[in-house]
Write an enzyme that holds these catalytic residues in place. Structure first.
Site, PDB file in Angstrom:
ATOM      1  N   LYS A  60      47.670  46.788  51.663  1.00  0.00           N
ATOM      2  CA  LYS A  60      46.893  48.004  51.418  1.00  0.00           C
ATOM      3  C   LYS A  60      45.767  48.151  52.441  1.00  0.00           C
ATOM      4  O   LYS A  60      45.454  49.265  52.869  1.00  0.00           O
ATOM      5  CB  LYS A  60      46.352  47.998  49.998  1.00  0.00           C
ATOM      6  CG  LYS A  60      47.471  48.125  48.967  1.00  0.00           C
ATOM      7  CD  LYS A  60      46.977  47.924  47.548  1.00  0.00           C
ATOM      8  CE  LYS A  60      48.141  48.008  46.572  1.00  0.00           C
ATOM      9  NZ  LYS A  60      47.728  47.757  45.196  1.00  0.00           N
ATOM     10  N   HIS A 110      40.356  35.571  38.809  1.00  0.00           N
ATOM     11  CA  HIS A 110      41.266  35.803  37.688  1.00  0.00           C
ATOM     12  C   HIS A 110      40.544  35.643  36.365  1.00  0.00           C
ATOM     13  O   HIS A 110      39.511  34.977  36.266  1.00  0.00           O
ATOM     14  CB  HIS A 110      42.485  34.874  37.753  1.00  0.00           C
ATOM     15  CG  HIS A 110      42.162  33.428  37.612  1.00  0.00           C
ATOM     16  ND1 HIS A 110      41.984  32.818  36.400  1.00  0.00           N
ATOM     17  CD2 HIS A 110      41.976  32.467  38.537  1.00  0.00           C
ATOM     18  CE1 HIS A 110      41.705  31.539  36.588  1.00  0.00           C
ATOM     19  NE2 HIS A 110      41.692  31.299  37.884  1.00  0.00           N
TER      20      HIS A 110
END
Length: 125
Positions: A60, A110
């Site tokens: 991206k 995370h």
């Protein structure tokens, strides 16, 4: 100068299932060095999913998505302090060169459910 940025988030549980059901997945999308790193980390799904999110975030930041290269052309490892860094190969390296990207800064985190990665692509003006 910032040339691009990218972010990706993935579900850790999904990667647990993929790892169990499709053992070739790790060799298809990760380099030998990444797989060695995963083994040192006891094959924790949060580590593997974080690396996968980082690869997607790099694609991206390129502004291309996964076009012109394979995800295995992006390698995400850690330095001696645990900071992630990116090595590029083949098509991914060519795209970075074409776009004037010299450095990819990456951060991975995370929770219990998700792994997220953020990438900033940096190069000369």
């Amino acid at each position: 100068m910032i040339k691009g940025n990218g972010v990706d988030i993935v579900e850790i549980e999904r990667f647990k299932k993929i790892i169990e059901e499709k053992p070739k997945f790790l060799k298809r999308f990760f380099t030998a060095s990444e797989n060695e790193f995963f083994e040192k980390k006891q094959m924790k799904a949060e580590t593997i999913s974080g690396n996968f999110a980082a690869k997607e975030a790099v694609s991206k930041a390129f502004g291309t998505g996964v076009r012109g290269f394979n995800l295995v052309d992006i390698e995400v490892l850690r330095d001696e302090l645990g900071q992630p860094y990116v090595n590029l190969y083949n098509g991914a390296k060519a795209i970075a060169h074409q776009k004037g990207i010299e450095t990819l800064m990456v951060s991975i985190s995370h929770s219990n459910e998700n792994a997220i990665a953020f990438v900033i692509a940096v190069g000369e003006a």
